[in-house]
Design a protein around this motif. Structure first.
Motif, PDB file in Angstrom:
ATOM      1  N   GLU A   1     -72.534  24.039  44.423  1.00 52.52           N
ATOM      2  CA  GLU A   1     -72.710  23.487  43.069  1.00 52.52           C
ATOM      3  C   GLU A   1     -71.351  23.085  42.485  1.00 52.52           C
ATOM      4  OE1 GLU A   1     -75.521  22.763  41.951  1.00 52.52           O
ATOM      5  OE2 GLU A   1     -76.887  23.965  43.143  1.00 52.52           O
ATOM      6  N   PRO A   2     -70.656  22.147  43.132  1.00 53.82           N
ATOM      7  CA  PRO A   2     -69.240  21.885  42.815  1.00 53.82           C
ATOM      8  C   PRO A   2     -68.955  21.287  41.455  1.00 53.82           C
ATOM      9  CG  PRO A   2     -70.099  20.204  44.298  1.00 53.82           C
ATOM     10  CD  PRO A   2     -71.160  21.264  44.201  1.00 53.82           C
ATOM     11  N   ILE A   3     -69.893  20.550  40.869  1.00 59.28           N
ATOM     12  CA  ILE A   3     -69.586  19.824  39.637  1.00 59.28           C
ATOM     13  C   ILE A   3     -70.115  20.515  38.388  1.00 59.28           C
ATOM     14  CG2 ILE A   3     -69.514  17.601  40.834  1.00 59.28           C
ATOM     15  CD1 ILE A   3     -72.335  17.106  39.675  1.00 59.28           C
ATOM     16  N   ASP A   4     -70.716  21.676  38.542  1.00 61.96           N
ATOM     17  CA  ASP A   4     -71.295  22.389  37.412  1.00 61.96           C
ATOM     18  C   ASP A   4     -70.222  22.688  36.358  1.00 61.96           C
ATOM     19  OD1 ASP A   4     -73.254  23.655  35.941  1.00 61.96           O
ATOM     20  OD2 ASP A   4     -72.854  25.606  36.839  1.00 61.96           O
ATOM     21  N   GLY A   5     -70.454  22.243  35.132  1.00 64.76           N
ATOM     22  CA  GLY A   5     -69.530  22.521  34.042  1.00 64.76           C
ATOM     23  C   GLY A   5     -68.382  21.540  33.916  1.00 64.76           C
ATOM     24  N   LEU A   6     -68.397  20.455  34.689  1.00 67.73           N
ATOM     25  CA  LEU A   6     -67.304  19.478  34.637  1.00 67.73           C
ATOM     26  C   LEU A   6     -67.774  18.187  33.976  1.00 67.73           C
ATOM     27  CD1 LEU A   6     -65.836  19.925  38.235  1.00 67.73           C
ATOM     28  CD2 LEU A   6     -65.106  21.030  36.117  1.00 67.73           C
ATOM     29  N   ASP A   7     -66.890  17.592  33.178  1.00 62.79           N
ATOM     30  CA  ASP A   7     -67.273  16.342  32.518  1.00 62.79           C
ATOM     31  C   ASP A   7     -67.164  15.171  33.498  1.00 62.79           C
ATOM     32  OD1 ASP A   7     -64.626  15.018  32.386  1.00 62.79           O
ATOM     33  OD2 ASP A   7     -64.125  16.618  30.978  1.00 62.79           O
TER      34      ASP A   7
ATOM     35  N   LEU B   1     -69.322  20.038  53.264  1.00 58.89           N
ATOM     36  CA  LEU B   1     -70.703  20.489  53.091  1.00 58.89           C
ATOM     37  C   LEU B   1     -70.898  20.843  51.628  1.00 58.89           C
ATOM     38  CD1 LEU B   1     -73.474  21.432  54.273  1.00 58.89           C
ATOM     39  CD2 LEU B   1     -72.464  23.711  54.455  1.00 58.89           C
ATOM     40  N   ILE B   2     -71.882  20.215  50.995  1.00 61.28           N
ATOM     41  CA  ILE B   2     -72.132  20.414  49.571  1.00 61.28           C
ATOM     42  C   ILE B   2     -73.517  21.015  49.364  1.00 61.28           C
ATOM     43  CG2 ILE B   2     -72.230  19.327  47.299  1.00 61.28           C
ATOM     44  CD1 ILE B   2     -70.796  16.907  48.573  1.00 61.28           C
ATOM     45  N   SER B   3     -73.591  22.109  48.629  1.00 57.59           N
ATOM     46  CA  SER B   3     -74.868  22.658  48.177  1.00 57.59           C
ATOM     47  C   SER B   3     -75.013  22.289  46.717  1.00 57.59           C
ATOM     48  CB  SER B   3     -74.877  24.180  48.362  1.00 57.59           C
ATOM     49  OG  SER B   3     -75.965  24.751  47.670  1.00 57.59           O
ATOM     50  N   SER B   4     -76.059  21.538  46.384  1.00 59.80           N
ATOM     51  CA  SER B   4     -76.174  21.049  45.008  1.00 59.80           C
ATOM     52  C   SER B   4     -77.617  20.688  44.668  1.00 59.80           C
ATOM     53  CB  SER B   4     -75.282  19.819  44.818  1.00 59.80           C
ATOM     54  OG  SER B   4     -75.418  19.292  43.517  1.00 59.80           O
ATOM     55  N   HIS B   5     -77.894  20.675  43.342  1.00 64.54           N
ATOM     56  CA  HIS B   5     -79.182  20.193  42.841  1.00 64.54           C
ATOM     57  C   HIS B   5     -79.068  18.767  42.300  1.00 64.54           C
ATOM     58  CE1 HIS B   5     -79.939  24.586  42.611  1.00 64.54           C
ATOM     59  NE2 HIS B   5     -81.186  24.239  42.820  1.00 64.54           N
ATOM     60  N   ASN B   6     -77.854  18.227  42.266  1.00 69.33           N
ATOM     61  CA  ASN B   6     -77.634  16.946  41.598  1.00 69.33           C
ATOM     62  C   ASN B   6     -77.946  15.792  42.547  1.00 69.33           C
ATOM     63  OD1 ASN B   6     -76.271  14.556  40.513  1.00 69.33           O
ATOM     64  ND2 ASN B   6     -75.424  15.963  39.000  1.00 69.33           N
ATOM     65  N   ALA B   7     -79.149  15.245  42.430  1.00 64.69           N
ATOM     66  CA  ALA B   7     -79.610  14.217  43.358  1.00 64.69           C
ATOM     67  C   ALA B   7     -78.749  12.961  43.302  1.00 64.69           C
ATOM     68  CB  ALA B   7     -81.067  13.868  43.051  1.00 64.69           C
ATOM     69  N   ARG B   8     -78.399  12.519  42.102  1.00 63.35           N
ATOM     70  CA  ARG B   8     -77.634  11.279  41.970  1.00 63.35           C
ATOM     71  C   ARG B   8     -76.268  11.404  42.631  1.00 63.35           C
ATOM     72  NH1 ARG B   8     -77.893   7.226  38.389  1.00 63.35           N
ATOM     73  NH2 ARG B   8     -80.128   7.461  38.779  1.00 63.35           N
ATOM     74  N   GLU B   9     -75.596  12.521  42.382  1.00 66.88           N
ATOM     75  CA  GLU B   9     -74.268  12.704  42.952  1.00 66.88           C
ATOM     76  C   GLU B   9     -74.335  12.801  44.479  1.00 66.88           C
ATOM     77  OE1 GLU B   9     -70.322  13.495  40.984  1.00 66.88           O
ATOM     78  OE2 GLU B   9     -72.044  14.557  40.191  1.00 66.88           O
ATOM     79  N   MET B  10     -75.347  13.503  44.980  1.00 66.26           N
ATOM     80  CA  MET B  10     -75.507  13.631  46.424  1.00 66.26           C
ATOM     81  C   MET B  10     -75.752  12.262  47.054  1.00 66.26           C
ATOM     82  SD  MET B  10     -75.376  16.964  47.178  1.00 66.26           S
ATOM     83  CE  MET B  10     -76.554  17.882  48.149  1.00 66.26           C
TER      84      MET B  10
END
Length: 234
Positions: A152-158, A181-190
């Motif tokens: 969840e690398p971008i959580d809390g970043l503007d 390797l990225i674990s994330s919920h952010n579909a657009r960023e992925m």
């Protein structure tokens, strides 16, 4: 290359990974997606050598990472909950990282901390969550890792900070063939950043593929199709 084959892990009688397999080619950006509790964090803990599997194989460049200090020095993780030593400043953490990671690049560290405007002498415990995450990226990227694992690398970043961080990451992917390797919920960023996508559910890999082969289907549409849910960040 990261390779996981038939990985199984049980915690307190609950199987969190069930014959899980994954393949991340060298120099690629791989997105691992799944609902909360699907097993993403368990996968990351195995890849960083924090836990030992019950069965199956976990290798990076053909080597197991458990008890492999040389390989661990080439792998950096930025977890969802960033940790720093109590009372340390970012300058203190720089000294700690420099002793461990042989490729440490002071010029990269100075460039990033200056660009993000981070005070190297301030106690890290007084930083906001977003600034602590920026500090973690500065440390990780200055180590010039071969493998970067992001939870969840971008959580809390503007948005501006996000763009700057991705510029550094994608620059290293292009110039040094760093593998991410990225674990994330952010579909657009992925969708914007990844070459490959994997979807995990119930500790099993239920889909893995190249994003180029998915068009015109979006990651969000694929996620909903495979899981029948809508708990994904747009």
């Amino acid at each position: 290359m990261i390779r996981i084959e038939n990985l199984c892990k049980t915690y307190e009688g609950v199987k969190v990974l069930d014959n899980f397999s994954l393949l991340v080619p060298k120099g690629s950006v791989y997105g691992l997606m799944g609902l909360n509790g699907a097993g993403k964090t368990a996968v990351i803990r195995h890849l960083t050598g924090f836990v030992r599997q019950d069965s199956g194989m976990v290798t990076i460049d053909g080597q197991t990472i458990i008890d492999n200090e040389e390989l661990k020095s080439r792998v950096l993780i930025i977890p969802d909950d960033v940790f720093f030593f109590r009372g340390y400043t970012l300058n203190d953490m720089r000294g700690y990282y420099k002793r461990i990671y042989k490729r440490w690049d002071d010029s990269r560290f100075n460039e990033m901390t200056e660009e993000f405007g981070i005070d190297l002498r301030r106690n890290l415990g007084k930083f906001s969550r977003g600034t602590r995450r920026q500090a973690a990226f500065c440390l990780a990227m200055a180590c010039l890792p071969d493998y970067l694992i992001l939870d969840e690398p971008i959580d809390g970043l503007d948005p501006i900070v996000r763009r700057k961080l991705w510029r550094y990451i994608m620059g290293d992917v292009a110039e040094r063939e760093m593998t991410v390797l990225i674990s994330s919920h952010n579909a657009r960023e992925m969708e914007d950043m990844c070459d490959y996508i994997g979807i995990i559910a119930g500790g099993k890999m239920i889909f893995e593929g190249n994003l180029l082969d998915l068009a015109p289907v979006s990651i969000e549409e694929l996620f909903i199709e495979k899981l029948g849910g809508d708990e994904i960040e747009k």
